[in-house]
Design a protein around this motif. Structure first.
Motif, PDB file in Angstrom:
ATOM      1  N   ASP A  67     -22.629   2.155 -18.945  1.00  0.00           N
ATOM      2  CA  ASP A  67     -22.774   1.935 -20.387  1.00  0.00           C
ATOM      3  C   ASP A  67     -24.051   1.160 -20.719  1.00  0.00           C
ATOM      4  N   GLN A  68     -24.501   0.320 -19.777  1.00  0.00           N
ATOM      5  CA  GLN A  68     -25.722  -0.452 -19.981  1.00  0.00           C
ATOM      6  C   GLN A  68     -26.968   0.331 -19.572  1.00  0.00           C
ATOM      7  N   GLY A  69     -26.784   1.601 -19.247  1.00  0.00           N
ATOM      8  CA  GLY A  69     -27.921   2.446 -18.883  1.00  0.00           C
ATOM      9  C   GLY A  69     -28.165   2.542 -17.398  1.00  0.00           C
ATOM     10  N   GLY A  70     -27.220   2.039 -16.592  1.00  0.00           N
ATOM     11  CA  GLY A  70     -27.398   2.047 -15.149  1.00  0.00           C
ATOM     12  C   GLY A  70     -26.890   3.311 -14.486  1.00  0.00           C
ATOM     13  N   THR A  71     -27.177   3.396 -13.193  1.00  0.00           N
ATOM     14  CA  THR A  71     -26.764   4.543 -12.376  1.00  0.00           C
ATOM     15  C   THR A  71     -26.079   4.029 -11.113  1.00  0.00           C
ATOM     16  N   ILE A  72     -24.946   4.635 -10.752  1.00  0.00           N
ATOM     17  CA  ILE A  72     -24.229   4.253  -9.541  1.00  0.00           C
ATOM     18  C   ILE A  72     -24.695   5.129  -8.377  1.00  0.00           C
ATOM     19  N   HIS A  73     -25.115   4.495  -7.292  1.00  0.00           N
ATOM     20  CA  HIS A  73     -25.526   5.208  -6.081  1.00  0.00           C
ATOM     21  C   HIS A  73     -24.542   4.849  -4.969  1.00  0.00           C
ATOM     22  N   GLU A  74     -23.966   5.829  -4.315  1.00  0.00           N
ATOM     23  CA  GLU A  74     -23.002   5.592  -3.244  1.00  0.00           C
ATOM     24  C   GLU A  74     -23.709   5.587  -1.884  1.00  0.00           C
ATOM     25  N   LEU A  75     -23.513   4.512  -1.122  1.00  0.00           N
ATOM     26  CA  LEU A  75     -24.048   4.450   0.237  1.00  0.00           C
ATOM     27  C   LEU A  75     -23.111   5.234   1.156  1.00  0.00           C
ATOM     28  N   SER A  76     -23.665   6.098   1.968  1.00  0.00           N
ATOM     29  CA  SER A  76     -22.828   6.922   2.849  1.00  0.00           C
ATOM     30  C   SER A  76     -22.176   6.057   3.927  1.00  0.00           C
ATOM     31  N   ALA A  77     -21.086   6.559   4.482  1.00  0.00           N
ATOM     32  CA  ALA A  77     -20.383   5.845   5.550  1.00  0.00           C
ATOM     33  C   ALA A  77     -21.295   5.655   6.763  1.00  0.00           C
ATOM     34  N   ASP A  78     -22.146   6.635   7.052  1.00  0.00           N
ATOM     35  CA  ASP A  78     -23.058   6.521   8.193  1.00  0.00           C
ATOM     36  C   ASP A  78     -24.070   5.409   7.976  1.00  0.00           C
ATOM     37  N   LEU A  79     -24.614   5.316   6.740  1.00  0.00           N
ATOM     38  CA  LEU A  79     -25.589   4.256   6.457  1.00  0.00           C
ATOM     39  C   LEU A  79     -24.915   2.882   6.437  1.00  0.00           C
ATOM     40  N   ARG A  80     -23.665   2.827   5.962  1.00  0.00           N
ATOM     41  CA  ARG A  80     -22.918   1.559   6.001  1.00  0.00           C
ATOM     42  C   ARG A  80     -22.752   1.100   7.442  1.00  0.00           C
ATOM     43  N   GLN A  81     -22.390   2.012   8.323  1.00  0.00           N
ATOM     44  CA  GLN A  81     -22.230   1.673   9.743  1.00  0.00           C
ATOM     45  C   GLN A  81     -23.569   1.252  10.348  1.00  0.00           C
ATOM     46  N   GLU A  82     -24.633   1.984  10.000  1.00  0.00           N
ATOM     47  CA  GLU A  82     -25.966   1.641  10.518  1.00  0.00           C
ATOM     48  C   GLU A  82     -26.381   0.253  10.058  1.00  0.00           C
ATOM     49  N   TRP A  83     -26.099  -0.055   8.798  1.00  0.00           N
ATOM     50  CA  TRP A  83     -26.424  -1.379   8.252  1.00  0.00           C
ATOM     51  C   TRP A  83     -25.692  -2.461   9.052  1.00  0.00           C
ATOM     52  N   ALA A  84     -24.398  -2.264   9.260  1.00  0.00           N
ATOM     53  CA  ALA A  84     -23.614  -3.256  10.009  1.00  0.00           C
ATOM     54  C   ALA A  84     -24.150  -3.426  11.418  1.00  0.00           C
ATOM     55  N   VAL A 106     -25.428  -4.037  -4.135  1.00  0.00           N
ATOM     56  CA  VAL A 106     -26.811  -4.386  -4.468  1.00  0.00           C
ATOM     57  C   VAL A 106     -27.210  -3.704  -5.767  1.00  0.00           C
ATOM     58  N   LEU A 107     -27.729  -4.488  -6.706  1.00  0.00           N
ATOM     59  CA  LEU A 107     -28.267  -3.955  -7.958  1.00  0.00           C
ATOM     60  C   LEU A 107     -29.773  -4.149  -7.927  1.00  0.00           C
ATOM     61  N   SER A 108     -30.521  -3.112  -8.274  1.00  0.00           N
ATOM     62  CA  SER A 108     -31.976  -3.179  -8.125  1.00  0.00           C
ATOM     63  C   SER A 108     -32.695  -2.531  -9.295  1.00  0.00           C
ATOM     64  N   THR A 109     -33.978  -2.878  -9.432  1.00  0.00           N
ATOM     65  CA  THR A 109     -34.785  -2.302 -10.506  1.00  0.00           C
ATOM     66  C   THR A 109     -35.197  -0.873 -10.170  1.00  0.00           C
ATOM     67  N   ASP A 110     -35.393  -0.592  -8.888  1.00  0.00           N
ATOM     68  CA  ASP A 110     -35.704   0.761  -8.420  1.00  0.00           C
ATOM     69  C   ASP A 110     -34.573   1.243  -7.521  1.00  0.00           C
ATOM     70  N   PRO A 111     -34.346   2.544  -7.466  1.00  0.00           N
ATOM     71  CA  PRO A 111     -33.230   3.036  -6.646  1.00  0.00           C
ATOM     72  C   PRO A 111     -33.419   2.745  -5.159  1.00  0.00           C
ATOM     73  N   ILE A 112     -32.316   2.465  -4.486  1.00  0.00           N
ATOM     74  CA  ILE A 112     -32.292   2.286  -3.033  1.00  0.00           C
ATOM     75  C   ILE A 112     -31.461   3.427  -2.466  1.00  0.00           C
ATOM     76  N   ASP A 113     -32.139   4.375  -1.840  1.00  0.00           N
ATOM     77  CA  ASP A 113     -31.473   5.567  -1.324  1.00  0.00           C
ATOM     78  C   ASP A 113     -31.212   5.498   0.168  1.00  0.00           C
ATOM     79  N   ASN A 114     -31.974   4.666   0.859  1.00  0.00           N
ATOM     80  CA  ASN A 114     -31.761   4.482   2.295  1.00  0.00           C
ATOM     81  C   ASN A 114     -32.166   3.070   2.671  1.00  0.00           C
ATOM     82  N   LEU A 115     -31.901   2.670   3.895  1.00  0.00           N
ATOM     83  CA  LEU A 115     -32.131   1.283   4.301  1.00  0.00           C
ATOM     84  C   LEU A 115     -33.615   0.921   4.311  1.00  0.00           C
ATOM     85  N   ASP A 116     -34.494   1.899   4.469  1.00  0.00           N
ATOM     86  CA  ASP A 116     -35.938   1.625   4.462  1.00  0.00           C
ATOM     87  C   ASP A 116     -36.414   1.122   3.096  1.00  0.00           C
TER      88      ASP A 116
END
Length: 359
Positions: free
Chosen positions: A296-313, A164-174
């Motif tokens: 390079d385009q000015g973006g930031t990579i945010h890693e989703l944790s394994a726990d949040l990935r499991q919760e999402w699924a 997911v690429l977004s205009t504002d950071p997504i740090d958790n599922l909320d």
């Protein structure tokens, strides 16, 4: 010495005729015209590799005997738009085309099994090969293409994993609550239960929709970030490992394909899975390059944790079984396809966060 003009003309005609004669036992090479079409241009990895690998490799196979050669007309980003490939090949505008299966779930729903099974695999090669194995072993999957005048040649993919690429950071599922997210269609179901609103669209529209405020985010993949400058519009890249999909099918116009010599048919069939493998390798390598392009385009990579990935699924409704049941309602073996797909994924020891055929 004078030479009779009529005699010279007669000799010239004789030599000309001799030059066109074919020695006994040698056959003339037959050239077969074929238009290969896509709504996308060779800026994309899937068309670049179709052009640079599949097309010349088929002719390389044919050159081994010298009996046939394909004369290609490239119709990339010209005669049809994205989504138009299915009908373009069906009607014979092109003889071969690369179809995005997610755009045609109403026509070939069984080809979309990888789209309703997120958080199962991030191995694009495995995903595409399994989808192929199912299509060639379950008649209804092939027949779905054939009834639309199309010869199925093979599945392949250019998406190692959706993110997911977004205009504002997504740090958790909320953080998904209340935002609008652009996507190709089926993958928007991967957001259900998170409070986001899906905006169905196609890749060429992602940048404009997000930069103009039509959407706040997009479901995309790293390999296309550079070519489409997606992180300029949506600078926060959420690395979620949502899963690989075999999002393309290479198809041919069925009457045209059936009219080909067997040698040509065989060459096309032999090269198509190799093209799928090559595209998977290129896409996997491009994933890292795409992430760097985002930075390079000015973006930031945010890693989703394994726990949040499991919760999402776990949060998602069972979209796979809903899909299977809908297919069954239309007389198609959706449950069989889903179980076979998951069985093969388990055999391949994939990092499955949810066993969609079970819960």
């Amino acid at each position: 010495m004078k030479t009779n003009r009529k005699h010279m003309l007669a000799m010239a005609a004789t030599f000309a005729a001799a030059g066109t004669m074919i020695p006994q036992g040698v056959s003339a090479q037959e050239t077969i015209n074929v238009t290969v079409l896509s709504g996308y241009t060779d800026r994309t990895a899937w068309i670049k590799n179709l052009k640079d690998f599949w097309m010349p490799e088929v002719n390389a196979r044919l050159a081994e005997t010298g009996n046939y050669k394909l004369n290609y007309t490239e119709a990339f980003g010209t005669v049809v738009k994205p989504r138009g490939e299915f009908e373009g090949v069906q009607r014979g505008i092109g003889q071969v085309g690369l179809v995005v299966t997610a755009f045609h779930t109403d026509k070939v729903p069984l080809s979309s099994v990888s789209y309703v099974t997120p958080f199962v695999s991030v191995d694009l090669g495995v995903t595409s090969r399994i989808n192929d194995e199912l299509t060639f072993s379950i008649p209804e999957m092939r027949e779905g293409w054939e009834k639309f005048n199309l010869e199925f040649l093979g599945h392949m993919g250019a998406i190692k994993s959706y993110n997911v690429l977004s205009t504002d950071p997504i740090d958790n599922l909320d953080d998904f609550e209340g935002i609008k997210v652009s996507g190709a269609g089926l993958n928007l179901r991967w957001l259900e239960g998170l409070g986001a609103t899906g905006v169905p669209t196609a890749l060429p529209n992602f940048y404009q929709e997000v930069s103009s405020g039509v959407s706040d985010a997009l479901v995309g993949w790293a390999d296309v970030v550079g070519a489409f400058k997606l992180c300029e519009a949506a600078p926060h890249f959420l690395s979620a490992d949502m899963g690989a999909v075999s999002n393309f099918a290479l198809v041919a116009n069925k009457p045209w394909f059936e009219g080909l010599p067997e040698e040509v048919q065989n060459a096309i069939r032999e090269v198509t899975p190799l093209y799928g493998d090559r595209l998977a390798e290129v896409t996997t390598a491009g994933d890292a390059k795409g992430r760097q392009a985002c930075v390079d385009q000015g973006g930031t990579i945010h890693e989703l944790s394994a726990d949040l990935r499991q919760e999402w699924a776990d949060t998602l409704p069972n979209i796979a079984q809903e899909w299977a049941q809908a297919a069954e309602g239309n007389g198609l073996p959706g449950t069989q396809v889903l179980k076979a797909y998951m069985d093969l994924m388990r055999e391949a020891d994939q990092p499955i966060a949810r066993h969609w055929d079970r819960n």
